[in-house]
Design a protein around this motif. Structure first.
Motif, PDB file in Angstrom:
ATOM      1  N   VAL A 261      32.773  38.669  94.708  1.00 57.97           N
ATOM      2  CA  VAL A 261      31.381  38.871  94.879  1.00 57.97           C
ATOM      3  C   VAL A 261      31.098  40.176  95.125  1.00 57.97           C
ATOM      4  O   VAL A 261      30.043  40.442  95.430  1.00 57.97           O
ATOM      5  N   GLY A 262      32.147  41.155  95.067  1.00 57.18           N
ATOM      6  CA  GLY A 262      31.770  42.316  95.246  1.00 57.18           C
ATOM      7  C   GLY A 262      31.705  42.862  96.859  1.00 57.18           C
ATOM      8  O   GLY A 262      31.182  44.011  96.972  1.00 57.18           O
ATOM      9  N   GLN A 263      32.016  42.209  97.682  1.00 55.67           N
ATOM     10  CA  GLN A 263      31.917  42.856  99.107  1.00 55.67           C
ATOM     11  C   GLN A 263      33.396  42.689 100.079  1.00 55.67           C
ATOM     12  O   GLN A 263      33.354  42.927 101.118  1.00 55.67           O
ATOM     13  N   LEU A 264      34.317  43.277  99.018  1.00 55.85           N
ATOM     14  CA  LEU A 264      35.641  43.557  99.696  1.00 55.85           C
ATOM     15  C   LEU A 264      35.907  44.873  99.666  1.00 55.85           C
ATOM     16  O   LEU A 264      35.490  45.840  99.254  1.00 55.85           O
ATOM     17  N   SER A 265      36.093  45.119 101.256  1.00 56.00           N
ATOM     18  CA  SER A 265      36.606  46.429 101.602  1.00 56.00           C
ATOM     19  C   SER A 265      38.119  46.494 102.012  1.00 56.00           C
ATOM     20  O   SER A 265      38.708  45.671 102.605  1.00 56.00           O
ATOM     21  N   TYR A 266      38.835  47.225 100.941  1.00 57.46           N
ATOM     22  CA  TYR A 266      40.208  47.535 101.108  1.00 57.46           C
ATOM     23  C   TYR A 266      40.723  47.887 102.509  1.00 57.46           C
ATOM     24  O   TYR A 266      41.671  47.535 103.141  1.00 57.46           O
TER      25      TYR A 266
ATOM     26  N   VAL B 275      36.549  42.735  85.549  1.00 59.75           N
ATOM     27  CA  VAL B 275      35.475  43.768  85.634  1.00 59.75           C
ATOM     28  C   VAL B 275      34.319  43.396  86.898  1.00 59.75           C
ATOM     29  O   VAL B 275      33.645  44.012  87.160  1.00 59.75           O
ATOM     30  N   SER B 276      34.551  42.115  87.287  1.00 59.68           N
ATOM     31  CA  SER B 276      33.292  41.717  88.068  1.00 59.68           C
ATOM     32  C   SER B 276      33.812  42.012  89.577  1.00 59.68           C
ATOM     33  O   SER B 276      35.048  41.949  89.879  1.00 59.68           O
ATOM     34  N   GLY B 277      32.832  41.951  90.540  1.00 62.15           N
ATOM     35  CA  GLY B 277      33.127  42.136  91.877  1.00 62.15           C
ATOM     36  C   GLY B 277      33.558  43.362  92.282  1.00 62.15           C
ATOM     37  O   GLY B 277      33.434  44.622  91.547  1.00 62.15           O
ATOM     38  N   THR B 278      34.535  43.577  93.310  1.00 60.00           N
ATOM     39  CA  THR B 278      35.034  44.694  93.818  1.00 60.00           C
ATOM     40  C   THR B 278      35.896  45.534  92.918  1.00 60.00           C
ATOM     41  O   THR B 278      36.745  44.640  92.168  1.00 60.00           O
ATOM     42  N   THR B 279      35.906  46.444  92.418  1.00 56.50           N
ATOM     43  CA  THR B 279      36.906  47.118  91.580  1.00 56.50           C
ATOM     44  C   THR B 279      38.136  46.736  91.966  1.00 56.50           C
ATOM     45  O   THR B 279      38.817  47.349  92.965  1.00 56.50           O
ATOM     46  N   GLY B 280      38.998  46.149  91.193  1.00 57.38           N
ATOM     47  CA  GLY B 280      40.468  46.063  91.249  1.00 57.38           C
ATOM     48  C   GLY B 280      40.811  44.949  92.133  1.00 57.38           C
ATOM     49  O   GLY B 280      42.049  44.804  92.200  1.00 57.38           O
ATOM     50  N   TRP B 281      39.973  44.142  92.583  1.00 55.51           N
ATOM     51  CA  TRP B 281      40.230  42.879  93.510  1.00 55.51           C
ATOM     52  C   TRP B 281      41.139  42.097  92.512  1.00 55.51           C
ATOM     53  O   TRP B 281      42.070  41.541  93.475  1.00 55.51           O
ATOM     54  N   LEU B 282      41.035  41.823  91.297  1.00 56.23           N
ATOM     55  CA  LEU B 282      41.953  40.844  90.619  1.00 56.23           C
ATOM     56  C   LEU B 282      43.353  41.602  90.678  1.00 56.23           C
ATOM     57  O   LEU B 282      44.531  40.609  90.801  1.00 56.23           O
ATOM     58  N   TYR B 283      43.543  42.861  90.393  1.00 53.39           N
ATOM     59  CA  TYR B 283      44.754  43.501  90.502  1.00 53.39           C
ATOM     60  C   TYR B 283      45.706  43.231  91.688  1.00 53.39           C
ATOM     61  O   TYR B 283      46.604  43.071  91.742  1.00 53.39           O
ATOM     62  N   VAL B 284      44.739  43.331  92.744  1.00 56.85           N
ATOM     63  CA  VAL B 284      45.334  43.394  94.132  1.00 56.85           C
ATOM     64  C   VAL B 284      45.893  41.882  94.215  1.00 56.85           C
ATOM     65  O   VAL B 284      46.877  41.556  94.818  1.00 56.85           O
ATOM     66  N   LYS B 285      44.977  41.050  93.944  1.00 59.31           N
ATOM     67  CA  LYS B 285      45.418  39.492  94.030  1.00 59.31           C
ATOM     68  C   LYS B 285      46.607  39.195  93.331  1.00 59.31           C
ATOM     69  O   LYS B 285      47.650  38.534  93.667  1.00 59.31           O
ATOM     70  N   LEU B 286      46.930  39.771  92.106  1.00 61.29           N
ATOM     71  CA  LEU B 286      47.758  39.338  91.205  1.00 61.29           C
ATOM     72  C   LEU B 286      49.124  40.178  91.822  1.00 61.29           C
ATOM     73  O   LEU B 286      50.228  39.582  91.921  1.00 61.29           O
ATOM     74  N   ALA B 287      48.985  41.202  92.293  1.00 64.41           N
ATOM     75  CA  ALA B 287      50.016  41.930  92.940  1.00 64.41           C
ATOM     76  C   ALA B 287      50.418  40.962  94.242  1.00 64.41           C
ATOM     77  O   ALA B 287      51.673  41.008  94.410  1.00 64.41           O
ATOM     78  N   ALA B 288      49.711  40.625  94.977  1.00 64.53           N
ATOM     79  CA  ALA B 288      49.724  39.735  96.161  1.00 64.53           C
ATOM     80  C   ALA B 288      50.681  38.468  95.762  1.00 64.53           C
ATOM     81  O   ALA B 288      51.609  38.138  96.167  1.00 64.53           O
ATOM     82  N   VAL B 289      50.215  37.892  94.572  1.00 65.18           N
ATOM     83  CA  VAL B 289      51.109  36.557  94.049  1.00 65.18           C
ATOM     84  C   VAL B 289      52.450  36.849  93.566  1.00 65.18           C
ATOM     85  O   VAL B 289      53.312  36.152  93.773  1.00 65.18           O
ATOM     86  N   VAL B 290      52.285  38.072  92.878  1.00 62.41           N
ATOM     87  CA  VAL B 290      53.806  38.446  92.340  1.00 62.41           C
ATOM     88  C   VAL B 290      54.639  38.615  93.680  1.00 62.41           C
ATOM     89  O   VAL B 290      55.748  38.311  93.559  1.00 62.41           O
ATOM     90  N   GLY B 291      54.146  39.406  94.641  1.00 59.22           N
ATOM     91  CA  GLY B 291      54.871  39.548  95.700  1.00 59.22           C
ATOM     92  C   GLY B 291      55.638  38.141  96.450  1.00 59.22           C
ATOM     93  O   GLY B 291      56.609  37.958  96.940  1.00 59.22           O
ATOM     94  N   LEU B 292      54.530  37.098  96.474  1.00 61.13           N
ATOM     95  CA  LEU B 292      54.752  35.865  96.733  1.00 61.13           C
ATOM     96  C   LEU B 292      56.016  35.055  96.047  1.00 61.13           C
ATOM     97  O   LEU B 292      56.972  34.129  96.557  1.00 61.13           O
ATOM     98  N   VAL B 293      56.045  35.431  94.810  1.00 61.41           N
ATOM     99  CA  VAL B 293      56.924  34.731  93.895  1.00 61.41           C
ATOM    100  C   VAL B 293      58.538  35.519  94.252  1.00 61.41           C
ATOM    101  O   VAL B 293      59.393  34.865  94.393  1.00 61.41           O
TER     102      VAL B 293
END
Length: 199
Positions: free
Chosen positions: A159-164, A92-110
């Motif tokens: 830190v909440g500064q991510l622009s998709y 819930v911290s930072g830019t909305t959804g950033w952790l889900y995007v990161k996890l999706a990228a890590v799953v893509g790397l797997v």
């Protein structure tokens, strides 16, 4: 002991080793594919040289995958999951959804890793050539795109500064630059005079 810092350190060690393994494995696959050029040369011992190189690359590929790449992937996931368990606020911290995007990228790397093993490495070791050396060079750059995407998503997202939008444009421009660099390298190699045999 601060377990969140331990988990974070474990995560960093894991992903650095994971990417090192993926890049090295990709380079080995390119070298493995280029043994066909050795076999096709006019040297009297060309077939023997190519066979020795193929055996060496096969062994190195297996060791890199088994000893570096796979364990490092598991350490990365262990450290990352520990961080999330110890601090669920990441969701819930930072830019909305950033952790889900990161996890999706890590799953893509797997997925990239598993595809490389099953569809490229193992068939090559069986004598097939699913990709040319040029395409393998491009395939070896794919982890770079994951690396850039994951790091920028994590650093700016937390830190909440991510622009998709900027992330997407940046990754796209980076992909184009890498591709243009690969094409320039290929063209330069094609124009270079052949190296003489040391005989």
């Amino acid at each position: 002991m601060n377990f969140i810092l331990f988990a974070k350190a474990l995560h960093v060690v894991g992903f650095v080793s994971w990417f090192a393994g993926l890049f090295f494995l990709g380079r080995l696959l390119v070298n493995h594919a280029e043994t066909d050029t050795v076999a096709a040369s006019d040297r009297p011992d060309a077939a023997l040289r190519a066979a020795v190189l193929r055996e060496e690359y096969t062994g190195m590929e297996d060791r890199v995958y088994r000893i570096i790449t796979n364990p490092a992937m598991m350490i990365t996931w262990l450290g990352g999951l520990l961080m999330v368990v110890l601090n669920p606020g990441y969701f819930v911290s930072g830019t909305t959804g950033w952790l889900y995007v990161k996890l999706a990228a890590v799953v893509g790397l797997v997925g990239y890793q598993l595809y490389t093993k099953r569809r490229i490495m193992l068939p090559m070791q069986a004598g097939e050539r699913p990709l040319s050396p040029w395409k393998l060079r491009l395939w070896n750059e794919v982890p770079t795109f994951f690396l850039v995407s994951i790091v920028f998503t994590a650093v700016y997202g937390k830190v909440g500064q991510l622009s998709y939008l900027y992330l997407g444009i940046g990754v796209l421009l980076f992909c184009l630059l890498v591709y243009r660099g690969a094409v320039a390298y290929r063209d330069r190699r094609a124009d270079a005079p052949p190296t003489p045999n040391p005989d």
